[in-house]
Structure formats: C-alpha cells, structure tokens
Scaffold this active site. Structure first.
Site, PDB file in Angstrom:
ATOM      1  CG  ASP A   1      -1.884  -1.230   1.166  1.00  0.00           C
ATOM      2  OD1 ASP A   1      -2.162  -1.739   0.068  1.00  0.00           O
ATOM      3  OD2 ASP A   1      -2.336  -1.679   2.240  1.00  0.00           O
TER       4      ASP A   1
ATOM      5  CG  HIS B   1      -5.586  -0.977  -1.981  1.00  0.00           C
ATOM      6  ND1 HIS B   1      -6.884  -1.444  -2.060  1.00  0.00           N
ATOM      7  CD2 HIS B   1      -5.154  -1.282  -0.724  1.00  0.00           C
ATOM      8  CE1 HIS B   1      -7.226  -1.997  -0.907  1.00  0.00           C
ATOM      9  NE2 HIS B   1      -6.189  -1.931  -0.077  1.00  0.00           N
TER      10      HIS B   1
ATOM     11  CG  ASP C   1      -8.169  -5.297  -0.940  1.00  0.00           C
ATOM     12  OD1 ASP C   1      -9.376  -5.611  -1.034  1.00  0.00           O
ATOM     13  OD2 ASP C   1      -7.611  -5.016   0.138  1.00  0.00           O
ATOM     14  NE  ARG C   2     -12.299  -0.573  -8.391  1.00  0.00           N
ATOM     15  CZ  ARG C   2     -13.477  -0.149  -7.906  1.00  0.00           C
ATOM     16  NH1 ARG C   2     -13.886  -0.538  -6.715  1.00  0.00           N
ATOM     17  NH2 ARG C   2     -14.223   0.645  -8.629  1.00  0.00           N
ATOM     18  CE  LYS C   3     -11.548  -3.938   1.231  1.00  0.00           C
ATOM     19  NZ  LYS C   3     -10.164  -3.584   0.862  1.00  0.00           N
TER      20      LYS C   3
ATOM     21  CB  ALA D   1     -19.326  -2.090  -3.599  1.00  0.00           C
ATOM     22  CG  ASP D   2     -22.222   0.334  -8.914  1.00  0.00           C
ATOM     23  OD1 ASP D   2     -23.449   0.135  -9.043  1.00  0.00           O
ATOM     24  OD2 ASP D   2     -21.698   1.457  -8.967  1.00  0.00           O
TER      25      ASP D   2
ATOM     26  CG  ASN E   1     -23.772  -2.541 -17.526  1.00  0.00           C
ATOM     27  OD1 ASN E   1     -23.380  -3.230 -18.459  1.00  0.00           O
ATOM     28  ND2 ASN E   1     -23.814  -1.219 -17.580  1.00  0.00           N
TER      29      ASN E   1
ATOM     30  CE1 TYR F   1      -2.636  -4.694  10.959  1.00  0.00           C
ATOM     31  CE2 TYR F   1      -2.166  -3.117  12.710  1.00  0.00           C
ATOM     32  CZ  TYR F   1      -2.271  -3.427  11.367  1.00  0.00           C
ATOM     33  OH  TYR F   1      -2.001  -2.468  10.433  1.00  0.00           O
TER      34      TYR F   1
HETATM   35  P1  5BU Z   1      -2.282  -3.286   7.098  1.00  0.00           P
HETATM   36  O1  5BU Z   1      -1.229  -2.255   6.807  1.00  0.00           O
HETATM   37  O2  5BU Z   1      -1.680  -4.680   7.351  1.00  0.00           O
HETATM   38  O3  5BU Z   1      -3.243  -2.880   8.156  1.00  0.00           O
HETATM   39  O4  5BU Z   1      -3.085  -3.397   5.710  1.00  0.00           O
HETATM   40  C1  5BU Z   1      -4.158  -4.249   5.535  1.00  0.00           C
HETATM   41  C2  5BU Z   1      -4.576  -4.268   4.096  1.00  0.00           C
HETATM   42  O5  5BU Z   1      -5.682  -5.157   3.939  1.00  0.00           O
HETATM   43  C3  5BU Z   1      -5.044  -2.927   3.542  1.00  0.00           C
HETATM   44  O6  5BU Z   1      -4.655  -2.872   2.180  1.00  0.00           O
HETATM   45  C4  5BU Z   1      -6.545  -2.977   3.646  1.00  0.00           C
HETATM   46  O7  5BU Z   1      -7.184  -2.255   2.614  1.00  0.00           O
HETATM   47  C5  5BU Z   1      -6.827  -4.449   3.471  1.00  0.00           C
HETATM   48  N1  5BU Z   1      -8.017  -4.946   4.193  1.00  0.00           N
HETATM   49  C6  5BU Z   1      -8.140  -4.898   5.578  1.00  0.00           C
HETATM   50  O8  5BU Z   1      -7.247  -4.424   6.274  1.00  0.00           O
HETATM   51  N2  5BU Z   1      -9.252  -5.407   6.178  1.00  0.00           N
HETATM   52  C7  5BU Z   1     -10.272  -5.947   5.485  1.00  0.00           C
HETATM   53  O9  5BU Z   1     -11.240  -6.427   6.063  1.00  0.00           O
HETATM   54  C8  5BU Z   1     -10.134  -5.984   4.068  1.00  0.00           C
HETATM   55  C9  5BU Z   1      -9.005  -5.492   3.463  1.00  0.00           C
HETATM   56 BR1  5BU Z   1     -11.453  -6.744   3.056  1.00  0.00          BR
END
Ligand code: 5BU
Length: 268
Positions: A38, A62, A91-93, A95-96, A99, A216
């Site tokens: 990220d 992303h 990780d595009r998620k 949500a629409d 189409n 975490y």
């Molecule tokens: P982190 O830096 O380890 O906190 O990043 C976690 C990544 O996982 C981050 O890119 C989020 O967009 C992604 N993520 C998340 O943290 N939790 C979720 O439930 C989902 C994606 Br789905």
C-alpha cells in the site's frame, strides 16, 4: 473439514486455474503470506515486491492509490509475478451493479482484469455483481473472492450478512468464486467436498491496531486458531524501519510464523 488437509491435497478440489495456482505456489514455496503493497508510487511498490517476492504466495495491490499508475507498471508487476512465482490480488472491493462492475473491472485507467489474477467484491449488491465480474474474468482464468467479514472494528459484515454471503458464493458455484475475505473459517468447513480459500487481513506481530479501526491478530491466531489459509500483511512488513534488507527479513519472519501455524494446524 478441508482446513485439516495440506494445501497440496486441496489443489484437486478446485477447477478454477487461479485457485489451483495459489495452492500450488503455497505448497511449493512453503508460504501462506500475502503482502499488501500500500505505497503510493509505482517505483516504491515494485521495490517492495522485489524485496518480498520470494517469501509470498500473493502480492495484494490497491491500484488506485498509485499516483503514477500506468500499464507499464502492471506489466512489470506481472513479469515479477512470473519470475518470483506469486499471484496478483487487486483488493478492489467492487460494490456496484453487475453492468458497472464489469466495466470497472475491464476498462478505465486500470484495466484490472488484464493483470490481476484475483480480485474481490462486496456481496451487498446481490448476485448480479458476481455475474458481471465473471463475464469479464472467467474467460481469462481469473478468480473472485467475496468479502464475508472485515478486520475493522464495527464492521456490518457479521452474522446474517456473513452467512448470506457464503450462500451467495455457493449458489454462484466455484468456477469463478473461490473463497472469502474473512476473519474465521465462516461456514465453509461444513459444506462437504467443497474447498474455499479464506484470506485474512488484519495481521501483525507488533501492533494491536491503528487509530482508524484496524485490528490485528498474530499469524498463529489467524491460521492456527481461526483457520484462515492466507495471512495478509501490509504495514507490518513494508512499513518496517531499517531499509530494504529489513523489509525482506520481516517478510521472511511472517512467512515462517504463518507456515509454522499451518503445520501445527495439520498436526491436530
Ligand atoms: P495493514 O497495513 O496490514 O493494516 O493493511 C491491511 C490491508 O488489507 C489494507 O490494504 C486494507 O485495505 C486491506 N483490508 C483490511 O485491512 N481489512 C479488510 O477487512 C479488508 C481489506 Br477486506
């Protein structure tokens, strides 16, 4: 339950080529680690990928946070994914409606379906989202996972929502939908003969969370206790202080932790 089978024995339980490849890589490289890259420039992202590539089964992106995103960047990422043997997960998620997501997946600046092996979607729009994405992705051998649970505190993806998401995936069949983002095994172990991949973000060895709701758990909690297949780590790896070697070493540390938890799970 397939959670107690080795990754190698689960390959044959899938027909989707990306799902098979993920399990093959996990077995071959002894890793259930996905690194979430990220960072906001293409060069930084590729640098992290070069550092961690050998330790991972998957690199998660992303693409819309990369300020200088070009198709040259995605081509380089694909090249690295072949050289270093990992799968690319955007990780595009989505949500629409079906189409719109089919256009968001195939077109625009990012052309996600042209380079991402795996992507994900929210179930909130209903099964049309799977249909729309599969029209684009399935002919290319891509795979989709649904968000059944999230790692963030206060998430609404719980209980009935999680259950219905699982049912939506079952109804769609496992040709294109191959698993879930979840914090647990959800209900997947009670469905006979079906193997689903569970990917869990919110993994860290140092911090318990951040100031914006992230929570975490350790690789042991996620893989050993909760039964997830893939641990997703972002800041815990690319954000480590100490330069390039430190990032590489930290990826190896998470790989070892995740693999140990998996091996212990198999012993039960
Ligand atoms: P982190 O830096 O380890 O906190 O990043 C976690 C990544 O996982 C981050 O890119 C989020 O967009 C992604 N993520 C998340 O943290 N939790 C979720 O439930 C989902 C994606 Br789905």
């Amino acid at each position: 339950p397939t959670t107690l089978l080795p990754y190698s024995e689960r390959i044959q339980l899938h027909t989707n080529p990306t799902a098979k490849r993920i399990l093959e890589i996990m077995d071959r490289k002894k890793t259930n680690l996905a690194v979430s890259v990220d960072v906001t420039t293409a060069e930084e992202a590729l640098e992290v990928v070069r550092r961690v590539g050998e330790s991972v089964c998957m690199v998660k992106t992303h693409c819309d946070i990369i300020e200088d995103f070009t198709l040259a960047f995605s081509e380089e990422l694909v090249k690295l994914s072949k050289e270093l043997d990992f799968v690319i997960f955007e990780d595009r998620k989505f949500a629409d409606i079906g189409n719109t997501v089919s256009l968001q997946y195939s077109s625009g600046v990012h052309k996600i379906s042209s380079w991402a092996d795996l992507t994900n979607a929210h179930s909130v729009p209903g099964p049309g989202i799977i249909k729309g994405l599969s029209t684009v992705g399935q002919p290319l051998g891509r795979a989709l996972i649904l968000l059944a649970e999230m790692s963030s505190s206060g998430s609404l993806a719980v209980d009935g929502y999680t259950k219905q998401t699982f049912q939506m995936a079952k109804d769609a069949g496992r040709e294109f939908v191959v698993g879930f983002i979840a914090q647990s095994r959800i209900d997947t172990d009670i469905s006979d003969g079906e193997d689903w991949l569970i990917l869990s973000p919110g993994v860290g060895l140092a911090a318990k969370g951040d100031s914006l709701g992230q929570q975490y758990r350790t690789p042991k909690e996620v893989v050993g206790d909760a039964g997830a297949d893939v641990i997703i780590v972002g800041r815990g790896i690319y954000g480590i202080k100490g330069g390039e070697q430190a990032v590489k070493d930290e990826a190896e540390r998470y790989r070892k932790e995740g693999w140990k938890a998996y091996e212990e799970r198999l012993q039960r």
